[in-house]
Design a protein around this motif. Structure first.
Motif, mmCIF file in Angstrom:
data_model
loop_
_atom_site.group_PDB
_atom_site.id
_atom_site.type_symbol
_atom_site.label_atom_id
_atom_site.label_comp_id
_atom_site.label_asym_id
_atom_site.label_seq_id
_atom_site.Cartn_x
_atom_site.Cartn_y
_atom_site.Cartn_z
ATOM 1 N N LEU A 8 2.131 8.425 5.788
ATOM 2 C CA LEU A 8 1.589 7.846 4.453
ATOM 3 C C LEU A 8 0.855 8.882 3.771
ATOM 4 C CD1 LEU A 8 0.839 4.269 5.948
ATOM 5 C CD2 LEU A 8 3.061 4.942 4.424
ATOM 6 N N ARG A 9 0.788 8.814 2.755
ATOM 7 C CA ARG A 9 -0.032 9.887 1.933
ATOM 8 C C ARG A 9 -1.423 9.041 1.756
ATOM 9 N NH1 ARG A 9 1.201 13.741 -1.560
ATOM 10 N NH2 ARG A 9 3.443 13.263 -1.339
ATOM 11 N N SER A 10 -2.337 9.892 2.020
ATOM 12 C CA SER A 10 -3.710 9.502 2.193
ATOM 13 C C SER A 10 -4.206 9.278 0.710
ATOM 14 C CB SER A 10 -4.619 10.574 2.956
ATOM 15 O OG SER A 10 -5.968 10.010 2.936
ATOM 16 N N PRO A 11 -5.337 8.215 0.484
ATOM 17 C CA PRO A 11 -6.010 7.995 -0.620
ATOM 18 C C PRO A 11 -7.075 8.856 -0.721
ATOM 19 C CG PRO A 11 -6.402 6.300 0.701
ATOM 20 C CD PRO A 11 -5.237 6.802 1.382
ATOM 21 N N ARG A 12 -7.486 9.489 0.436
ATOM 22 C CA ARG A 12 -8.641 10.463 0.450
ATOM 23 C C ARG A 12 -8.119 11.804 -0.022
ATOM 24 N NH1 ARG A 12 -11.226 11.721 5.943
ATOM 25 N NH2 ARG A 12 -9.064 11.571 6.563
ATOM 26 N N PHE A 25 -1.478 11.027 -5.209
ATOM 27 C CA PHE A 25 -1.470 9.791 -4.569
ATOM 28 C C PHE A 25 -1.165 8.739 -5.693
ATOM 29 C CE2 PHE A 25 -3.877 5.973 -3.691
ATOM 30 C CZ PHE A 25 -3.360 5.654 -2.467
ATOM 31 N N PHE A 29 2.137 6.542 -5.056
ATOM 32 C CA PHE A 29 1.800 5.183 -4.447
ATOM 33 C C PHE A 29 2.656 4.153 -4.605
ATOM 34 C CE2 PHE A 29 -0.429 1.227 -4.495
ATOM 35 C CZ PHE A 29 -1.062 1.298 -3.194
ATOM 36 N N THR A 32 6.059 4.918 -2.546
ATOM 37 C CA THR A 32 5.547 4.629 -1.056
ATOM 38 C C THR A 32 5.397 3.200 -0.532
ATOM 39 O OG1 THR A 32 4.685 6.801 -0.868
ATOM 40 C CG2 THR A 32 4.071 5.616 0.984
ATOM 41 N N TRP A 56 -5.724 5.682 4.863
ATOM 42 C CA TRP A 56 -3.982 5.574 4.269
ATOM 43 C C TRP A 56 -3.346 4.143 4.821
ATOM 44 C CZ3 TRP A 56 -6.080 9.759 6.323
ATOM 45 C CH2 TRP A 56 -6.039 10.169 7.682
ATOM 46 N N TYR A 59 -1.918 0.726 2.502
ATOM 47 C CA TYR A 59 -0.520 0.141 2.057
ATOM 48 C C TYR A 59 -0.299 -1.403 2.663
ATOM 49 C CZ TYR A 59 0.566 5.088 0.449
ATOM 50 O OH TYR A 59 0.312 6.249 -0.190
ATOM 51 N N GLU A 90 -13.678 5.169 1.779
ATOM 52 C CA GLU A 90 -12.847 5.219 2.874
ATOM 53 C C GLU A 90 -13.374 3.746 3.513
ATOM 54 O OE1 GLU A 90 -12.523 9.685 4.483
ATOM 55 O OE2 GLU A 90 -14.525 8.744 4.547
ATOM 56 N N CYS A 93 -11.537 0.847 1.810
ATOM 57 C CA CYS A 93 -10.174 0.755 2.043
ATOM 58 C C CYS A 93 -9.953 -0.107 3.479
ATOM 59 C CB CYS A 93 -9.616 2.184 2.085
ATOM 60 S SG CYS A 93 -9.266 2.942 0.839
#
Length: 177
Positions: A8-12, A25, A29, A32, A56, A59, A90, A93
């Motif tokens: 999964l692509r990280s939001p960070r 992202f 998003f 994904t 991440w 999701y 973080e 999240c």
């Protein structure tokens, strides 16, 4: 039980590529999110267990609001201890993940208590302690006489990450006494 893993692509976003990371992202998003939803529905998943929750997995927190499957978040150590060091983004999240989850699991009551201080929303969730360990009947089946090593008659073995909070330094000093 079939087990699946997914990237999964990280939001960070990384320093030095803030704009590229953020745009990447944001653009990927929705795609994904739809792919993860399609996969979970196609596989008829009943429970999603998040071990070592990181940003991440947001999701799954979003999808949980529109799903019939259950979301369980499991904590084992550093994932909880280091949470206070994370950025505000973080932490938010993870708070959202916890708020979206059905159950929280930790390997000890003290770890669960620490989490509750860091993420107070945990108080409103079902919480369980499931200690790590090996079944006693499995240990008794081991034939230790086949181990050929030169060990003293008395010794101590500890296995774990060498971090201050584990108190290995205290153990070493105590052995001297």
């Amino acid at each position: 039980i079939p087990v699946f893993s997914v990237y999964l692509r990280s939001p960070r976003v990384q320093r030095g590529c803030l704009l590229r990371g953020f745009l990447s992202f944001i653009l990927f998003f929705p795609l994904t999110l739809l792919e993860v939803r399609r996969f979970l529905n196609q596989q008829r998943i009943d429970v999603v267990l998040i071990q070592y929750p990181l940003p991440w997995v947001v999701y799954f927190a979003i999808l949980r609001w529109f799903a019939s499957w259950k979301l369980v978040v499991g904590y084992q150590g550093n994932d909880a201890h280091d949470l206070a060091l994370w950025s505000l983004w973080e932490k938010n999240c993870i708070r959202f993940l916890i708020a979206s989850s059905d159950t929280i699991v930790a390997v000890s009551q003290s770890l669960l208590n620490e989490l509750t201080v860091t993420v107070p929303v945990i108080r409103r969730k079902k919480r369980f302690v499931i200690p790590n360990g090996a079944p006693v009947d499995l240990i008794s089946q081991l034939n230790c006489s086949t181990i050929r090593t030169e060990l003293p008659s008395q010794y101590l073995v500890t296995v774990g990450q060498l971090v201050h909070r584990k108190g290995i330094d205290v153990l070493v000093r105590a052995l001297k006494i």
